[in-house]
Design a protein around this motif. Structure first.
Motif, PDB file in Angstrom:
ATOM      1  N   LEU A 185     -18.165 -14.208 -46.455  1.00  0.00           N
ATOM      2  CA  LEU A 185     -19.808 -14.095 -46.756  1.00  0.00           C
ATOM      3  C   LEU A 185     -19.747 -12.420 -47.257  1.00  0.00           C
ATOM      4  O   LEU A 185     -20.610 -12.086 -48.363  1.00  0.00           O
ATOM      5  CB  LEU A 185     -20.744 -14.298 -45.769  1.00  0.00           C
ATOM      6  N   GLY A 186     -19.220 -11.627 -46.608  1.00  0.00           N
ATOM      7  CA  GLY A 186     -19.321 -10.108 -47.009  1.00  0.00           C
ATOM      8  C   GLY A 186     -18.870  -9.798 -48.363  1.00  0.00           C
ATOM      9  O   GLY A 186     -19.235  -9.019 -48.898  1.00  0.00           O
ATOM     10  N   ASN A 187     -17.704 -10.599 -48.702  1.00  0.00           N
ATOM     11  CA  ASN A 187     -17.218 -10.278 -50.104  1.00  0.00           C
ATOM     12  C   ASN A 187     -18.098 -11.495 -51.047  1.00  0.00           C
ATOM     13  O   ASN A 187     -17.459 -11.438 -52.219  1.00  0.00           O
ATOM     14  CB  ASN A 187     -15.626 -10.519 -49.951  1.00  0.00           C
ATOM     15  N   GLY A 188     -18.949 -11.953 -50.680  1.00  0.00           N
ATOM     16  CA  GLY A 188     -19.696 -12.794 -51.666  1.00  0.00           C
ATOM     17  C   GLY A 188     -18.813 -14.048 -51.832  1.00  0.00           C
ATOM     18  O   GLY A 188     -19.159 -14.724 -53.163  1.00  0.00           O
ATOM     19  N   TYR A 189     -17.920 -14.630 -51.255  1.00  0.00           N
ATOM     20  CA  TYR A 189     -17.021 -15.689 -51.510  1.00  0.00           C
ATOM     21  C   TYR A 189     -17.775 -16.963 -51.614  1.00  0.00           C
ATOM     22  O   TYR A 189     -17.306 -18.099 -52.169  1.00  0.00           O
ATOM     23  CB  TYR A 189     -15.806 -16.001 -50.744  1.00  0.00           C
ATOM     24  N   HIS A 190     -18.811 -17.065 -50.922  1.00  0.00           N
ATOM     25  CA  HIS A 190     -19.769 -18.214 -50.918  1.00  0.00           C
ATOM     26  C   HIS A 190     -20.407 -18.556 -52.483  1.00  0.00           C
ATOM     27  O   HIS A 190     -21.130 -19.468 -52.762  1.00  0.00           O
ATOM     28  CB  HIS A 190     -21.048 -18.140 -49.985  1.00  0.00           C
ATOM     29  N   THR A 191     -20.289 -17.390 -53.335  1.00  0.00           N
ATOM     30  CA  THR A 191     -20.860 -17.604 -54.581  1.00  0.00           C
ATOM     31  C   THR A 191     -19.669 -18.227 -55.654  1.00  0.00           C
ATOM     32  O   THR A 191     -20.128 -18.355 -56.795  1.00  0.00           O
ATOM     33  CB  THR A 191     -21.455 -16.411 -55.184  1.00  0.00           C
ATOM     34  N   ILE A 192     -18.375 -18.210 -55.088  1.00  0.00           N
ATOM     35  CA  ILE A 192     -17.387 -18.669 -56.048  1.00  0.00           C
ATOM     36  C   ILE A 192     -17.091 -20.205 -55.771  1.00  0.00           C
ATOM     37  O   ILE A 192     -16.777 -20.657 -54.858  1.00  0.00           O
ATOM     38  CB  ILE A 192     -16.198 -17.774 -55.829  1.00  0.00           C
ATOM     39  N   GLU A 193     -17.275 -21.098 -56.867  1.00  0.00           N
ATOM     40  CA  GLU A 193     -17.250 -22.396 -56.709  1.00  0.00           C
ATOM     41  C   GLU A 193     -15.927 -23.014 -55.785  1.00  0.00           C
ATOM     42  O   GLU A 193     -16.093 -23.816 -55.019  1.00  0.00           O
ATOM     43  CB  GLU A 193     -17.524 -23.168 -57.960  1.00  0.00           C
ATOM     44  N   VAL A 194     -14.832 -22.414 -56.268  1.00  0.00           N
ATOM     45  CA  VAL A 194     -13.488 -23.012 -55.907  1.00  0.00           C
ATOM     46  C   VAL A 194     -13.496 -22.787 -54.337  1.00  0.00           C
ATOM     47  O   VAL A 194     -12.832 -23.368 -53.559  1.00  0.00           O
ATOM     48  CB  VAL A 194     -12.459 -22.610 -56.331  1.00  0.00           C
ATOM     49  N   TYR A 195     -14.154 -21.974 -53.480  1.00  0.00           N
ATOM     50  CA  TYR A 195     -14.171 -21.419 -52.039  1.00  0.00           C
ATOM     51  C   TYR A 195     -15.124 -22.406 -51.473  1.00  0.00           C
ATOM     52  O   TYR A 195     -15.472 -22.336 -50.304  1.00  0.00           O
ATOM     53  CB  TYR A 195     -14.505 -20.162 -51.935  1.00  0.00           C
ATOM     54  N   GLN A 196     -16.212 -22.878 -52.103  1.00  0.00           N
ATOM     55  CA  GLN A 196     -17.763 -23.475 -51.531  1.00  0.00           C
ATOM     56  C   GLN A 196     -17.065 -24.520 -50.569  1.00  0.00           C
ATOM     57  O   GLN A 196     -17.926 -24.813 -49.461  1.00  0.00           O
ATOM     58  CB  GLN A 196     -18.466 -23.861 -52.510  1.00  0.00           C
TER      59      GLN A 196
END
Length: 280
Positions: free
Chosen positions: A247-258
């Motif tokens: 979450l700190g790196n904003g990975y929740h906004t990257i589709e392949v990680y969701q």
């Protein structure tokens, strides 16, 4: 003045001067290897650039990152510890530190790319540093490996943009000097020990683990079914750490990680709910 120093020079695809398995473990968070690498790099730097010299105030800067530190950050810690002992023993000022902030995170595996692809990928990134803090000091930019020089060019672009007049040292644990070797040799090193997500368990569950960007991205991008099996074998402490870093790196906004991230979110919620039900 800009000075480049690398401890190991890679001139042959089968000979590196260091253990490829160690390097792979280091890239995925083995802090014991980070200690070995950082200490040996400090020793090399002392021998080749500091012994017998008047040593000014140095500032150490690890490779750029946003929220989750890179593997280089762990190596930097031990570089600083070892070098500070030498500096203090010889009456020199100990190291100061600062950070290069970066604005973009990407899902691509940098080690797979050739020189042109690397430059294209990071070309839109921008690096930021506290110029005023650096006034009158020499600056050490630290990284684990130099392959095509793409990151170095971005650092020097930042140096020019901020009109830094400091003497700059660019330090690497290893450097690819034989340009006939394809840059994806970096990927060969990165995954020499870590062949699958399950190889991470020896690192994560060992005594010396330091989470970094690579391991978080690797886990979030892994095949969902294998990822689910892997996650359920980990401690709650690690799963919470993984989620917080993502979450700190904003990975929740990257589709392949969701998909994987949503599984972690639900997993943690269910664990908490069960704990409450049982009065813990």
């Amino acid at each position: 003045m800009t000075t480049t120093y690398s401890l190991h020079k890679i001139t042959h695809p089968g000979h590196f001067g260091f253990c490829p398995d160690d390097y792979s473990r280091f890239k995925f968070g083995d802090d014991a290897v980070a200690e070995k690498f950082g200490t040996s790099l400090a020793e090399g730097f002392i021998e080749h650039h500091l012994k017998g010299q008047e040593v000014p105030q140095f500032v150490v800067v690890s490779s750029p990152y946003s929220f989750i530190p890179t593997a280089t950050f762990a190596m930097k810690n031990y570089f600083v510890f070892h070098l500070n002992r030498w500096l203090a023993a010889h009456g020199h000022p100990v190291l100061q530190e600062t950070k290069v902030h970066r604005t973009i995170t990407y899902k691509e595996d940098y080690g797979e790319l050739d020189a042109e692809q690397r430059l294209k990928l990071i070309g839109n990134d921008s690096f930021h540093i506290d110029r005023q803090f650096l006034t009158g000091k020499k600056v050490i930019f630290l990284d684990d490996i130099k392959i095509t020089g793409g990151h170095e060019r971005m650092i020097l672009k930042m140096v020019d943009a901020y009109d830094l007049s400091n003497d700059v040292y660019l330090l690497y644990y290893a450097e690819l000097q034989n340009k006939s070797i394809h840059p994806n040799i970096e990927n060969h090193l990165n995954y020499h020990f870590v062949k699958s997500i399950f190889h991470l368990e020896k690192i994560i569950q060992g005594e010396h683990f330091f989470i970094n960007t690579r391991i978080v991205k690797y886990i979030l991008n892994y095949d969902f079914d294998s990822f689910c099996i892997f996650l359920q074998n980990q401690t709650d402490k690690f799963v919470n750490l993984l989620y917080n870093m993502a979450l700190g790196n904003g990975y929740h906004t990257i589709e392949v990680y969701q998909k994987n991230l949503n599984f972690i979110k639900n997993y943690l919620f269910n664990r908490k709910h069960k704990s409450i039900q049982h009065g813990n």
